[in-house]
Motif scaffolding. Structure first.
Motif, PDB file in Angstrom:
ATOM      1  N   ARG A  89     -13.156  17.763  22.622  1.00  0.00           N
ATOM      2  CA  ARG A  89     -13.363  19.097  22.047  1.00  0.00           C
ATOM      3  C   ARG A  89     -12.279  20.051  22.529  1.00  0.00           C
ATOM      4  NH1 ARG A  89     -19.722  20.779  22.271  1.00  0.00           N
ATOM      5  NH2 ARG A  89     -20.264  19.806  20.314  1.00  0.00           N
ATOM      6  N   THR A  90     -11.775  20.845  21.609  1.00  0.00           N
ATOM      7  CA  THR A  90     -10.786  21.860  21.970  1.00  0.00           C
ATOM      8  C   THR A  90     -11.507  23.117  22.449  1.00  0.00           C
ATOM      9  OG1 THR A  90     -10.759  22.814  19.761  1.00  0.00           O
ATOM     10  CG2 THR A  90      -9.225  20.978  20.182  1.00  0.00           C
ATOM     11  N   SER A  91     -10.749  24.033  23.024  1.00  0.00           N
ATOM     12  CA  SER A  91     -11.354  25.286  23.482  1.00  0.00           C
ATOM     13  C   SER A  91     -11.910  26.076  22.296  1.00  0.00           C
ATOM     14  CB  SER A  91     -10.338  26.122  24.255  1.00  0.00           C
ATOM     15  OG  SER A  91      -9.182  26.341  23.493  1.00  0.00           O
ATOM     16  N   THR A  92     -11.298  25.943  21.128  1.00  0.00           N
ATOM     17  CA  THR A  92     -11.814  26.612  19.930  1.00  0.00           C
ATOM     18  C   THR A  92     -13.161  26.025  19.534  1.00  0.00           C
ATOM     19  OG1 THR A  92      -9.559  26.959  19.165  1.00  0.00           O
ATOM     20  CG2 THR A  92     -11.296  27.202  17.532  1.00  0.00           C
ATOM     21  N   ASP A  93     -13.280  24.693  19.574  1.00  0.00           N
ATOM     22  CA  ASP A  93     -14.559  24.050  19.246  1.00  0.00           C
ATOM     23  C   ASP A  93     -15.648  24.485  20.226  1.00  0.00           C
ATOM     24  OD1 ASP A  93     -13.263  22.681  17.234  1.00  0.00           O
ATOM     25  OD2 ASP A  93     -12.989  20.863  18.424  1.00  0.00           O
ATOM     26  N   ILE A  94     -15.300  24.539  21.496  1.00  0.00           N
ATOM     27  CA  ILE A  94     -16.282  24.955  22.511  1.00  0.00           C
ATOM     28  C   ILE A  94     -16.669  26.410  22.285  1.00  0.00           C
ATOM     29  CG2 ILE A  94     -16.617  25.379  24.974  1.00  0.00           C
ATOM     30  CD1 ILE A  94     -14.851  22.901  25.471  1.00  0.00           C
TER      31      ILE A  94
END
Length: 140
Positions: free
Chosen positions: A15-20
Protein backbone atom coordinates in the motif's frame (compact mmCIF):
# COMPACT_ATOMS: atom_id res chain seq x y z
CA UNK A 1 -5.02 7.42 13.77
CA UNK A 2 -1.38 6.30 14.09
CA UNK A 3 -2.46 2.75 14.96
CA UNK A 4 -4.70 2.63 11.89
CA UNK A 5 -1.79 3.66 9.65
CA UNK A 6 0.38 0.89 11.04
CA UNK A 7 -2.40 -1.69 10.74
CA UNK A 8 -3.13 -0.70 7.13
CA UNK A 9 0.55 -0.96 6.22
CA UNK A 10 1.05 -4.31 7.95
CA UNK A 11 -2.06 -5.78 6.31
CA UNK A 12 -0.72 -4.95 2.86
CA UNK A 13 2.95 -3.84 2.68
CA UNK A 14 2.44 -2.76 -0.96
CA UNK A 15 0.00 0.00 0.00
CA UNK A 16 1.19 3.49 -0.84
CA UNK A 17 0.86 6.43 1.53
CA UNK A 18 -2.01 7.67 -0.66
CA UNK A 19 -3.85 4.35 -0.28
CA UNK A 20 -3.33 4.45 3.49
CA UNK A 21 -4.50 8.07 3.63
CA UNK A 22 -7.74 7.16 1.84
CA UNK A 23 -8.41 4.03 3.89
CA UNK A 24 -7.89 5.55 7.35
CA UNK A 25 -9.54 8.94 6.78
CA UNK A 26 -12.32 9.58 9.26
CA UNK A 27 -14.83 12.45 9.22
CA UNK A 28 -14.10 13.23 12.89
CA UNK A 29 -10.34 13.72 12.55
CA UNK A 30 -8.16 15.91 10.34
CA UNK A 31 -6.68 14.28 7.25
CA UNK A 32 -3.00 13.45 7.63
CA UNK A 33 -0.74 14.34 4.73
CA UNK A 34 0.99 11.54 2.84
CA UNK A 35 4.34 12.84 4.06
CA UNK A 36 3.18 12.66 7.70
CA UNK A 37 1.95 9.10 7.14
CA UNK A 38 5.35 8.12 5.66
CA UNK A 39 7.20 9.76 8.56
CA UNK A 40 5.08 7.97 11.17
CA UNK A 41 5.60 4.63 9.41
CA UNK A 42 9.35 5.25 9.37
CA UNK A 43 9.36 6.03 13.09
CA UNK A 44 7.62 2.67 13.60
CA UNK A 45 10.43 0.99 11.64
CA UNK A 46 8.45 0.49 8.42
CA UNK A 47 10.68 2.07 5.77
CA UNK A 48 9.82 2.15 2.08
CA UNK A 49 12.08 -0.28 0.23
CA UNK A 50 12.18 -1.75 -3.24
CA UNK A 51 11.29 -5.42 -3.27
CA UNK A 52 14.05 -7.81 -4.34
CA UNK A 53 13.79 -11.20 -5.91
CA UNK A 54 14.62 -14.14 -3.67
CA UNK A 55 17.49 -15.23 -5.89
CA UNK A 56 20.59 -16.95 -4.60
CA UNK A 57 24.18 -16.31 -5.77
CA UNK A 58 23.78 -18.75 -8.68
CA UNK A 59 20.83 -16.85 -10.18
CA UNK A 60 22.51 -13.44 -9.78
CA UNK A 61 25.67 -14.82 -11.42
CA UNK A 62 23.80 -15.32 -14.70
CA UNK A 63 23.23 -11.60 -15.26
CA UNK A 64 25.19 -8.65 -16.57
CA UNK A 65 24.40 -5.11 -15.46
CA UNK A 66 25.06 -2.10 -17.64
CA UNK A 67 24.52 1.62 -17.42
CA UNK A 68 25.45 4.80 -19.16
CA UNK A 69 26.46 8.10 -17.57
CA UNK A 70 26.94 11.60 -18.86
CA UNK A 71 29.62 13.82 -17.41
CA UNK A 72 29.43 17.58 -17.99
CA UNK A 73 32.76 19.21 -18.71
CA UNK A 74 31.49 22.47 -17.23
CA UNK A 75 28.47 23.37 -15.16
CA UNK A 76 25.35 21.39 -14.43
CA UNK A 77 22.16 20.30 -16.16
CA UNK A 78 19.96 21.35 -13.28
CA UNK A 79 19.01 24.62 -11.70
CA UNK A 80 21.68 26.13 -9.50
CA UNK A 81 20.63 27.77 -6.27
CA UNK A 82 22.51 30.41 -4.34
CA UNK A 83 21.67 31.96 -0.98
CA UNK A 84 21.98 35.71 -0.89
CA UNK A 85 20.61 38.58 1.13
CA UNK A 86 17.74 40.68 -0.19
CA UNK A 87 18.87 43.46 -2.51
CA UNK A 88 22.15 41.80 -3.57
CA UNK A 89 20.95 40.16 -6.79
CA UNK A 90 23.66 41.72 -8.97
CA UNK A 91 26.59 41.53 -6.57
CA UNK A 92 29.46 39.59 -8.23
CA UNK A 93 29.92 37.15 -5.33
CA UNK A 94 26.33 35.94 -5.86
CA UNK A 95 26.66 35.30 -9.60
CA UNK A 96 27.47 31.95 -11.23
CA UNK A 97 29.60 31.78 -14.38
CA UNK A 98 28.04 30.16 -17.46
CA UNK A 99 29.26 28.83 -20.78
CA UNK A 100 27.31 29.39 -23.98
CA UNK A 101 26.03 26.25 -25.70
CA UNK A 102 26.40 23.98 -22.65
CA UNK A 103 30.17 23.62 -22.35
CA UNK A 104 30.23 20.03 -23.63
CA UNK A 105 29.86 16.62 -22.07
CA UNK A 106 31.15 13.07 -22.37
CA UNK A 107 28.86 10.02 -22.31
CA UNK A 108 30.20 6.61 -21.36
CA UNK A 109 28.75 3.11 -21.14
CA UNK A 110 29.98 0.20 -19.05
CA UNK A 111 28.93 -3.20 -17.77
CA UNK A 112 29.83 -5.69 -15.05
CA UNK A 113 28.92 -9.15 -13.84
CA UNK A 114 29.58 -11.10 -10.66
CA UNK A 115 33.09 -12.06 -11.84
CA UNK A 116 34.38 -9.18 -13.95
CA UNK A 117 33.96 -5.71 -15.37
CA UNK A 118 33.48 -4.98 -19.05
CA UNK A 119 35.16 -2.15 -20.93
CA UNK A 120 34.19 1.48 -20.40
CA UNK A 121 33.17 2.82 -23.82
CA UNK A 122 32.86 6.44 -24.86
CA UNK A 123 29.58 7.09 -26.64
CA UNK A 124 29.61 9.59 -29.50
CA UNK A 125 26.09 10.82 -30.20
CA UNK A 126 23.13 9.51 -28.25
CA UNK A 127 22.37 6.06 -26.89
CA UNK A 128 19.33 5.87 -29.21
CA UNK A 129 21.68 6.12 -32.20
CA UNK A 130 23.90 3.41 -30.74
CA UNK A 131 21.17 0.77 -30.47
CA UNK A 132 20.53 0.91 -34.21
CA UNK A 133 24.16 0.34 -35.25
CA UNK A 134 25.38 -3.21 -35.76
CA UNK A 135 28.94 -2.30 -34.73
CA UNK A 136 27.67 -1.22 -31.30
CA UNK A 137 26.03 -4.60 -30.64
CA UNK A 138 29.13 -6.50 -31.73
CA UNK A 139 31.34 -4.50 -29.34
CA UNK A 140 29.36 -5.60 -26.29
Amino acid sequence: MNRNNLRACREDPRRTSTDIQVSVTSPNEPVLSRRTIRRRLQVAGLHGRRPHLSWGPREWANHIWSDESRFNLFGTNGIQWIRRPIGSRYAPQYQCPTVKHGGGSVMVWGCFSDTSMGPLKRIVGTMDDMYTKTSWRTQC
